[in-house]
Design an enzyme around this catalytic site. Structure first.
Site: not given
Ligand code: TA6
Length: 277
Positions: A58, A80, A145, A192, A251
């Site tokens: 994270r 990932r 991301h 988002d 991203e």
């Molecule tokens: O990039 C934004 C997103 O798609 C959000 O909707 C949220 O789900 C975030 O990614 C994080 O996703 P994750 O699977 O890493 O918790």
């Protein structure tokens, strides 16, 4: 120069040179940190992040591939959460390049080769190159991301997306499509957004530190901007309840209508280049 260390059975590549230092996990080919010389860290990492095989990290720069979002499990693809092979090169210009590769055909429903090249010099360049090694075209999506560190989310202003159409992907959104960015992006609630047709460079400024960062991309017509805000932050076990104040995701994506068809043997590159201005 570079060294590797092992944490929880996961190899971490630590690179350092005259330009700065960075850490890259071989779990996920995941840039975990980047600190240019005489600068504060550019990337954010949750204090509650998992760091174990099979779970995404994270923070830093998750490599989302061969799909973006929750269209299939695991969310944001398997790249990932898999262990990548790696090699590191010292370049003539004093930069350092780590090259990570993944090609375990059993992971996908098509044989592939994926390579992530991370070059740390004045900028941080992250280049994902993928090849379909099968016999028929396949459609993939993905994103780099990137989680950026900020003094406080209230201090963030993102320029470069003015006039760009976007999808509001919050569960609470009254309307998903038909939005157009008006001026800079500022964040005072959950954001988002999938900006659906932009190749624009983005600059985000932190009014709290006076630092501005240029985020360029290649091989992408879609950009995602995300901050989970209060409720979503609380709902994530690997995300501190108040940590949403200290990060913003910008991203480089191939998401939504920007999914890509991989023709057998033809590579696709998705890249993001980050520079402290
Ligand atoms: O990039 C934004 C997103 O798609 C959000 O909707 C949220 O789900 C975030 O990614 C994080 O996703 P994750 O699977 O890493 O918790």
């Amino acid at each position: 120069m570079f060294e590797t260390k092992t944490v929880n059975g996961i190899e971490i590549i630590e690179i350092s040179n005259a330009w700065g230092k960075a850490e890259i996990s071989t779990l996920g080919a995941h840039v975990m940190s980047w600190t240019p010389v005489n600068e504060k860290p550019v990337l954010w990492m949750s204090k509650k992040s998992y760091f174990e095989p099979g779970k995404p990290i994270r923070g830093g720069i998750p490599v989302c591939w061969p799909w973006f979002g929750g269209v299939k499990k695991p969310s944001h693809g398997f790249a990932r959460i898999e262990k990548w092979d790696h090699a590191v090169y010292e370049l003539e210009n004093g930069a350092t390049m780590a090259v990570l590769t993944l090609d375990q055909a059993e992971l996908a429903d098509f044989p592939f080769h994926a390579q992530l090249a991370v070059t740390m010099g004045k900028s941080l360049e992250v280049v994902l190159t993928v090849v379909n090694k099968g016999e028929t075209p396949v459609t993939v999506s993905g994103a780099l991301h990137t989680y950026f560190a900020v003094s406080d989310i209230a201090n963030v202003r993102i320029s470069g997306l003015d006039g760009a159409a976007f999808e509001d992907r919050r569960a609470s959104a009254a309307q998903v499509t038909g939005h157009v960015q008006d001026g800079e992006v500022a964040v005072d609630a959950e954001v988002d957004r999938l900006y659906t047709s932009t190749t624009a460079d983005v600059i985000y400024s932190d009014l709290g530190t006076g630092r501005s960062i240029l985020v360029e991309k290649l091989g992408s017509y879609s950009t995602v901007v995300w901050n989970p805000w209060i409720e979503k932050a609380k709902a994530m076990p690997d995300f501190g309840d108040q940590e949403f104040r200290k990060m913003i995701c910008i991203e480089a994506a191939n998401a939504g209508s920007d999914s890509r068809i991989l023709i057998p043997g033809v590579s696709h590159t998705l890249a993001q280049k980050i520079t402290v201005l």
